[in-house]
Write a protein that holds these residues in place. Structure first.
Motif, short mmCIF file in Angstrom:
data_model
loop_
_atom_site.label_atom_id
_atom_site.label_comp_id
_atom_site.label_asym_id
_atom_site.label_seq_id
_atom_site.Cartn_x
_atom_site.Cartn_y
_atom_site.Cartn_z
N ALA A 1 -69.60 -41.42 -18.90
CA ALA A 1 -70.96 -41.66 -19.42
C ALA A 1 -71.98 -40.79 -18.70
O ALA A 1 -72.89 -40.22 -19.32
CB ALA A 1 -71.33 -43.14 -19.28
N GLN A 2 -71.83 -40.67 -17.39
CA GLN A 2 -72.78 -39.85 -16.63
C GLN A 2 -72.63 -38.37 -16.98
O GLN A 2 -73.61 -37.64 -17.08
CB GLN A 2 -72.56 -40.08 -15.13
N GLY A 3 -71.39 -37.92 -17.16
CA GLY A 3 -71.19 -36.53 -17.56
C GLY A 3 -71.74 -36.25 -18.93
O GLY A 3 -72.39 -35.21 -19.16
N LEU A 4 -71.51 -37.16 -19.87
CA LEU A 4 -72.04 -36.99 -21.23
C LEU A 4 -73.56 -36.97 -21.24
O LEU A 4 -74.18 -36.22 -22.00
CB LEU A 4 -71.52 -38.09 -22.14
N ALA A 5 -74.18 -37.80 -20.40
CA ALA A 5 -75.65 -37.83 -20.34
C ALA A 5 -76.18 -36.46 -19.94
O ALA A 5 -77.20 -35.99 -20.46
CB ALA A 5 -76.11 -38.90 -19.36
N ARG A 6 -75.50 -35.79 -19.02
CA ARG A 6 -75.94 -34.46 -18.58
C ARG A 6 -75.70 -33.41 -19.68
O ARG A 6 -76.51 -32.52 -19.88
CB ARG A 6 -75.22 -34.09 -17.28
N LEU B 1 -70.78 -33.62 -12.97
CA LEU B 1 -70.08 -34.67 -13.70
C LEU B 1 -69.76 -34.29 -15.14
O LEU B 1 -68.94 -34.94 -15.79
CB LEU B 1 -70.87 -35.97 -13.67
N ASP B 2 -70.36 -33.21 -15.67
CA ASP B 2 -69.94 -32.75 -17.00
C ASP B 2 -68.48 -32.31 -16.96
O ASP B 2 -67.71 -32.58 -17.89
CB ASP B 2 -70.85 -31.61 -17.49
N LEU B 3 -68.08 -31.67 -15.86
CA LEU B 3 -66.68 -31.27 -15.70
C LEU B 3 -65.78 -32.48 -15.55
O LEU B 3 -64.67 -32.52 -16.10
CB LEU B 3 -66.54 -30.37 -14.48
N VAL B 4 -66.24 -33.49 -14.81
CA VAL B 4 -65.45 -34.70 -14.60
C VAL B 4 -65.24 -35.43 -15.94
O VAL B 4 -64.13 -35.89 -16.24
CB VAL B 4 -66.12 -35.63 -13.58
N ALA B 5 -66.30 -35.51 -16.72
CA ALA B 5 -66.19 -36.18 -18.02
C ALA B 5 -65.19 -35.48 -18.93
O ALA B 5 -64.33 -36.12 -19.55
CB ALA B 5 -67.56 -36.24 -18.70
N LEU B 6 -65.27 -34.16 -18.99
CA LEU B 6 -64.37 -33.40 -19.86
C LEU B 6 -62.91 -33.57 -19.43
O LEU B 6 -62.04 -33.87 -20.26
CB LEU B 6 -64.76 -31.92 -19.84
#
Length: 567
Positions: free
Chosen positions: A245-250, A222-227
């Motif tokens: 939010a989930q990607g940023l948390a990671r 999800l870091d990729l999805v967030a970006l």
């Protein structure tokens, strides 16, 4: 309508106050007020846990796509991801390559179109590049919905084609083996705002269910999805806010892929305090620089690398490209006024034969902000006699619809076009530029009102002196992610300038005293505001964001000025 004068100073419009008793009692009072004006009406609306993601029900074509890809994995067929040359396309590509390998695909490769020789989407040249890599199944990401001939060519060459995209479709859909796009006709998925990387993530989730690997943590991607979601500037509806939010948390927890970590490192940013703005204004531009100036293949390799040293090396190259991009952009922006094809147009078209094709989108964005007009910036393409344009819009105008209206009014001027409400791209012959500029201006005059052409800043009102605190700033920061369609809070207020100085050559740094509490002192920064700097003793009206300034382990509340006018 007649052309309204371009306004130098925006109006400040206060959002209407809304009382929402169903929001959690433990929310900071300022956050409660801000949430209420953004349609957050319950505890569920501000819950960004993974369980709040929309189920895939209604995402048309998802089941068929998952079946096709699952069978290809089971049969050991060669799968090739056909990406795109922007950040959404790069993150989508890396997401599917990583995810498919984790799901057991033995042979997964990718191809990225060259902006300058292939253009956008699934062209015959990109299909040939995939065939050269032995592709048997082609999966498009962030593209494909408009590539009727490209899909037909791929299938004529014996390839299966699965399209994952989020762009608006044309009148005719490609005859792919499966299409997953929340914006295709007949789709009932509630969120139409997903970026391409979000659509690709849903395909991975469906595949995991088909293949039976429920314990596989695709959420770690999800870091990729967030970006990709933030960088593509899609509206942050609740579903997108969950993904971001989930990607940023990671990312904050140190669990980002090596490439994202390296891009943060070369930019001098701390992953532990990364937010959506960090992704949109720090990481995204460095990744995009590869696609703008050279080839996005470098960006994808950065995101696919699991070797920190290798990722840092690629990230350093991307950082250098971004510096070069900024220099090119600065030169182009300085010549933007002279490049207007119709000086007093409502819909502005800009063209300079010396401009760089990969940077015109950024020039259009800058010109849009300065003039508060929809803008299309053109540059010569790699094909002699042709130009490519990148369009950016203002609130009140769907830019793709405006281009379509110009096309209907003057058929045959445009070769092809596509895009979103706020951004689009097109190509046409250089000889047709002036006629198109006139048709586009006429369409914008029909579609925009004088009020639409008056720049404004939406304010969440004034903050009381007791609310101008580090506690409030931290609460607002934690209440994100903020972004397109869910804007970061902006407040307005009157201050007197106690101190003013220039920092970093072009920024203005102030010490301000609130009018309601003249003995109080607050630090404020006006990025790029050196030329309009107020002087000590002057009374000023401002619009600002309340931020946390972190320096050498210490935190201080800071006003980030978005507007300043001497009273």
């Amino acid at each position: 309508m007649s052309a309204a004068p371009e306004s130098a100073l925006p109006r400040i419009l206060r959002r209407a106050a809304v009382s929402v008793p169903r929001l959690p009692d433990d929310l900071h009072p300022v956050v409660r007020r801000v949430y209420a004006t953004r349609g957050v009406h319950s505890a569920q609306d501000c819950d960004y846990g993974l369980q709040r993601l929309l189920p895939p029900d209604g995402l048309l074509g998802l089941d068929t796509a998952a079946d096709v890809v699952a069978k290809a994995i089971a049969d050991g067929r060669r799968i090739c991801i056909a990406g795109d040359y922007d950040c959404d396309g790069a993150t989508s590509t890396a997401l599917l390559v990583r995810g498919l390998r984790a799901l057991g695909a033995a042979q997964v490769d990718h191809v990225i179109p060259d902006r300058f020789t292939m253009g956008y989407g699934l062209s015959e040249a990109l299909v040939d590049a995939a065939r050269a890599r032995g592709a048997e199944l082609l999966i498009t990401v962030d593209s494909g919905i408009a590539n009727v001939s490209g899909v037909a060519y791929a299938q004529a060459c014996g390839l299966q084609v699965v399209i994952t995209d989020h762009h608006l479709p044309g009148e005719v859909l490609p005859q792919a083996d499966a299409i997953v796009n929340p914006n295709q006709p007949g789709d009932c998925f509630p969120s139409k705002a997903m970026a391409g990387v979000g659509v690709a993530f849903y395909l991975l989730a469906a595949l995991r269910a088909r293949i039976g690997r429920d314990r596989l943590a695709i959420a770690d991607l999800l870091d990729l999805v967030a970006l990709g979601t933030v960088a593509d500037v899609v509206p942050l509806d609740h579903n997108n806010r969950v993904l971001v939010a989930q990607g940023l948390a990671r990312i904050r927890a140190g669990r980002a892929c090596a490439g994202i970590s390296a891009l943060l490192e070369v930019a001098g940013r701390d992953a532990a305090t990364a937010d959506a703005a960090t992704l949109g204004f720090v990481v995204g531009p460095r990744l995009n620089a590869a696609g703008r100036l050279e080839n996005m293949g470098q960006g994808v390799e950065c995101l696919l690398s699991d070797n920190p040293a290798q990722a840092r090396s690629i990230a350093a190259t991307l950082d250098q490209l971004n510096r070069a991009r900024r220099d090119i952009e600065t030169d182009m922006v300085e010549g933007a006024d002279a490049a207007r094809l119709i000086p007093d147009a409502v819909g502005l078209c800009l063209y300079d034969p010396s401009w760089h094709e990969g940077v015109v989108g950024l020039v259009a964005s800058r010109a849009k902000q300065q003039a508060h007009r929809p803008v299309i910036a053109f540059a010569p393409s790699n094909d002699a006699g042709w130009v490519k344009g990148s369009a950016r819009s203002i609130p009140g105008l769907h830019i793709r619809d405006a281009i379509a209206a110009a096309d209907r009014a003057e058929p045959g001027l445009i070769d092809r076009f596509g895009g979103h409400a706020m951004a689009a791209g097109l190509s046409l012959r250089e000889s047709a530029l002036q006629a198109f500029a006139e048709a586009f201006d006429a369409a914008c005059r029909r579609l925009l009102s004088d009020a639409d052409l008056q720049a404004s800043i939406d304010s969440d009102g004034a903050l009381a002196p007791a609310e101008l605190t580090l506690e409030t700033a931290r609460a607002l920061e934690a209440a994100g992610p903020w972004g397109q369609g869910f804007p970061e809070p902006v407040f307005d207020g009157a201050f007197r300038v106690a101190e003013a100085r220039i920092v970093g050559e072009c920024h203005a740094r102030y010490t301000l005293a609130p009018s309601e509490d003249p003995q109080r002192r607050l630090v404020a920064i006006d990025f790029g505001g050196a030329e309009r700097m107020a002087t000590p003793g002057q009374a000023v009206e401002t619009a600002y964001q309340l931020g946390v300034n972190r320096w050498r382990g210490e935190e201080q509340v800071q006003l980030i000025l978005r507007h300043l006018a001497v009273r």
